[in-house]
Scaffold this motif. Structure first.
Motif, PDB file in Angstrom:
ATOM      1  N   SER A  70      -7.527  -9.599  -1.457  1.00  0.00           N
ATOM      2  CA  SER A  70      -7.186  -8.242  -1.020  1.00  0.00           C
ATOM      3  C   SER A  70      -7.375  -8.080   0.487  1.00  0.00           C
ATOM      4  N   ASP A  71      -6.727  -7.040   1.012  1.00  0.00           N
ATOM      5  CA  ASP A  71      -6.894  -6.683   2.425  1.00  0.00           C
ATOM      6  C   ASP A  71      -7.869  -5.527   2.598  1.00  0.00           C
ATOM      7  N   LEU A  72      -8.038  -4.737   1.544  1.00  0.00           N
ATOM      8  CA  LEU A  72      -8.913  -3.563   1.575  1.00  0.00           C
ATOM      9  C   LEU A  72      -9.426  -3.329   0.167  1.00  0.00           C
ATOM     10  N   ILE A  73     -10.687  -2.932   0.074  1.00  0.00           N
ATOM     11  CA  ILE A  73     -11.299  -2.632  -1.223  1.00  0.00           C
ATOM     12  C   ILE A  73     -11.651  -1.146  -1.246  1.00  0.00           C
ATOM     13  N   VAL A  74     -11.223  -0.465  -2.292  1.00  0.00           N
ATOM     14  CA  VAL A  74     -11.554   0.943  -2.498  1.00  0.00           C
ATOM     15  C   VAL A  74     -12.378   1.024  -3.778  1.00  0.00           C
ATOM     16  N   ILE A  75     -13.615   1.476  -3.635  1.00  0.00           N
ATOM     17  CA  ILE A  75     -14.518   1.609  -4.789  1.00  0.00           C
ATOM     18  C   ILE A  75     -15.003   3.054  -4.854  1.00  0.00           C
ATOM     19  N   SER A  76     -14.967   3.627  -6.043  1.00  0.00           N
ATOM     20  CA  SER A  76     -15.579   4.927  -6.269  1.00  0.00           C
ATOM     21  C   SER A  76     -16.729   4.732  -7.250  1.00  0.00           C
ATOM     22  N   PHE A  77     -17.913   5.126  -6.827  1.00  0.00           N
ATOM     23  CA  PHE A  77     -19.140   4.856  -7.567  1.00  0.00           C
ATOM     24  C   PHE A  77     -19.528   6.000  -8.494  1.00  0.00           C
ATOM     25  N   ALA A  78     -19.724   5.662  -9.747  1.00  0.00           N
ATOM     26  CA  ALA A  78     -20.354   6.581 -10.694  1.00  0.00           C
ATOM     27  C   ALA A  78     -21.857   6.470 -10.471  1.00  0.00           C
ATOM     28  N   GLU A  79     -22.540   7.555 -10.706  1.00  0.00           N
ATOM     29  CA  GLU A  79     -23.983   7.577 -10.478  1.00  0.00           C
ATOM     30  C   GLU A  79     -24.708   7.657 -11.814  1.00  0.00           C
ATOM     31  N   ASN A  80     -25.542   6.658 -12.081  1.00  0.00           N
ATOM     32  CA  ASN A  80     -26.397   6.660 -13.263  1.00  0.00           C
ATOM     33  C   ASN A  80     -27.842   6.644 -12.810  1.00  0.00           C
ATOM     34  N   MET A 108     -13.752  -1.830   3.536  1.00  0.00           N
ATOM     35  CA  MET A 108     -13.983  -1.064   2.321  1.00  0.00           C
ATOM     36  C   MET A 108     -13.928   0.435   2.599  1.00  0.00           C
ATOM     37  N   LEU A 109     -13.383   1.159   1.636  1.00  0.00           N
ATOM     38  CA  LEU A 109     -13.501   2.614   1.576  1.00  0.00           C
ATOM     39  C   LEU A 109     -14.355   2.892   0.354  1.00  0.00           C
ATOM     40  N   LEU A 110     -15.501   3.526   0.575  1.00  0.00           N
ATOM     41  CA  LEU A 110     -16.436   3.810  -0.514  1.00  0.00           C
ATOM     42  C   LEU A 110     -16.399   5.296  -0.845  1.00  0.00           C
ATOM     43  N   LEU A 111     -16.299   5.574  -2.129  1.00  0.00           N
ATOM     44  CA  LEU A 111     -16.174   6.935  -2.631  1.00  0.00           C
ATOM     45  C   LEU A 111     -17.172   7.161  -3.749  1.00  0.00           C
ATOM     46  N   ALA A 112     -17.353   8.400  -4.118  1.00  0.00           N
ATOM     47  CA  ALA A 112     -18.111   8.762  -5.316  1.00  0.00           C
ATOM     48  C   ALA A 112     -17.679  10.150  -5.739  1.00  0.00           C
ATOM     49  N   THR A 113     -17.792  10.385  -7.034  1.00  0.00           N
ATOM     50  CA  THR A 113     -17.579  11.731  -7.553  1.00  0.00           C
ATOM     51  C   THR A 113     -18.415  11.885  -8.814  1.00  0.00           C
ATOM     52  N   SER A 114     -18.599  13.135  -9.185  1.00  0.00           N
ATOM     53  CA  SER A 114     -19.289  13.466 -10.433  1.00  0.00           C
ATOM     54  C   SER A 114     -18.880  14.886 -10.807  1.00  0.00           C
ATOM     55  N   PRO A 115     -19.213  15.296 -12.024  1.00  0.00           N
ATOM     56  CA  PRO A 115     -18.924  16.689 -12.392  1.00  0.00           C
ATOM     57  C   PRO A 115     -19.785  17.688 -11.612  1.00  0.00           C
ATOM     58  N   GLY A 116     -20.881  17.222 -11.042  1.00  0.00           N
ATOM     59  CA  GLY A 116     -21.812  18.104 -10.348  1.00  0.00           C
ATOM     60  C   GLY A 116     -21.483  18.317  -8.880  1.00  0.00           C
ATOM     61  N   LYS A 139     -15.591   1.003   6.205  1.00  0.00           N
ATOM     62  CA  LYS A 139     -14.748   1.694   7.187  1.00  0.00           C
ATOM     63  C   LYS A 139     -14.789   3.208   7.015  1.00  0.00           C
ATOM     64  N   GLY A 140     -15.213   3.667   5.842  1.00  0.00           N
ATOM     65  CA  GLY A 140     -15.287   5.093   5.598  1.00  0.00           C
ATOM     66  C   GLY A 140     -15.887   5.376   4.239  1.00  0.00           C
ATOM     67  N   SER A 141     -16.383   6.608   4.077  1.00  0.00           N
ATOM     68  CA  SER A 141     -16.933   7.028   2.784  1.00  0.00           C
ATOM     69  C   SER A 141     -16.627   8.502   2.569  1.00  0.00           C
ATOM     70  N   PHE A 142     -16.568   8.863   1.286  1.00  0.00           N
ATOM     71  CA  PHE A 142     -16.202  10.232   0.918  1.00  0.00           C
ATOM     72  C   PHE A 142     -16.764  10.544  -0.459  1.00  0.00           C
ATOM     73  N   SER A 143     -17.375  11.703  -0.579  1.00  0.00           N
ATOM     74  CA  SER A 143     -17.889  12.192  -1.857  1.00  0.00           C
ATOM     75  C   SER A 143     -17.094  13.419  -2.274  1.00  0.00           C
ATOM     76  N   LEU A 144     -16.591  13.389  -3.507  1.00  0.00           N
ATOM     77  CA  LEU A 144     -15.864  14.534  -4.057  1.00  0.00           C
ATOM     78  C   LEU A 144     -16.783  15.279  -5.019  1.00  0.00           C
ATOM     79  N   PRO A 145     -17.225  16.473  -4.649  1.00  0.00           N
ATOM     80  CA  PRO A 145     -18.091  17.238  -5.541  1.00  0.00           C
ATOM     81  C   PRO A 145     -17.301  17.882  -6.671  1.00  0.00           C
ATOM     82  N   SER A 146     -17.994  18.215  -7.721  1.00  0.00           N
ATOM     83  CA  SER A 146     -17.437  19.011  -8.819  1.00  0.00           C
ATOM     84  C   SER A 146     -16.029  18.547  -9.205  1.00  0.00           C
ATOM     85  N   PHE A 147     -15.949  17.310  -9.674  1.00  0.00           N
ATOM     86  CA  PHE A 147     -14.671  16.667  -9.968  1.00  0.00           C
ATOM     87  C   PHE A 147     -13.746  17.554 -10.786  1.00  0.00           C
TER      88      PHE A 147
END
Length: 175
Positions: A70-80, A108-116, A139-147
């Motif tokens: 790959s040239d770029l990895i995009v991961i969105s992390f679930a939180e346990n 990498m672009l690192l993301l996360a989201t949750s219902p909260g 290269k960047g990160s982003f959190s999406l609240p309240s999915f």
């Protein structure tokens, strides 16, 4: 054309993080996106004894090779419990036996989201700090609240301010 490897770091069959990773990856112009499902990479829980007895599972090699291609990895992390999911950590543990720089110096672009309202920000902070040690170039990160209030299947991020934030981050990433 860039090749993007995207996945949600969760083994949930209806992972909201997989949905977010896919959405974000599709926002890159001139990209081919491969969306992985961690359920396709289920392996025994890592231990030195298992590695000694049977070696590194072929699925770990397969995942590692996909990263390398790959040239770029995009991961969105679930939180346990404030950290990575066991499914992601196990894949990471197995791949680290192939190469401690698991992510092979890929951007990498690192993301996360949750219902909260915190949107997985605790695990995202951990990932942003940890991935460089694993050979990732964050290269960047982003959190999406309240999915559930801010994302719609088929539409993506419905909150214009949050969508603009993600677009700005994506626009700043150079490969």
């Amino acid at each position: 054309m860039i090749k993007i490897l995207a996945f949600g770091a969760s083994n949930s069959s209806d992972s909201i993080n997989k949905q977010l990773a896919h959405h974000a990856a599709l926002q890159f112009p001139d990209a081919v996106v491969e969306l992985l499902d961690l359920n396709d990479y289920e392996m025994p829980i890592y231990s030195k004894d298992r590695e000694k007895a049977g070696g590194i599972p072929p699925l770990a090699h397969d995942f590692y090779q996909k990263i390398g291609a790959s040239d770029l990895i995009v991961i969105s992390f679930a939180e346990n419990n404030g950290n990575y999911t066991t499914a992601f950590k196990n894949i990471l543990d197995w791949m680290s036996r192939i190469n401690g720089k698991t992510f092979q110096e890929k951007p990498m672009l690192l993301l996360a989201t949750s219902p909260g309202a915190r949107g997985g920000s605790t695990v995202l902070d951990i990932a942003v700090k940890r991935m460089p040690y694993q050979g990732g170039v964050v290269k960047g990160s982003f959190s999406l609240p309240s999915f559930n209030e801010n994302f719609e299947i088929g539409t993506g991020i419905t909150n214009p301010d949050l969508e603009a934030q993600l677009a700005s981050i994506i626009g700043s990433i150079t490969i």
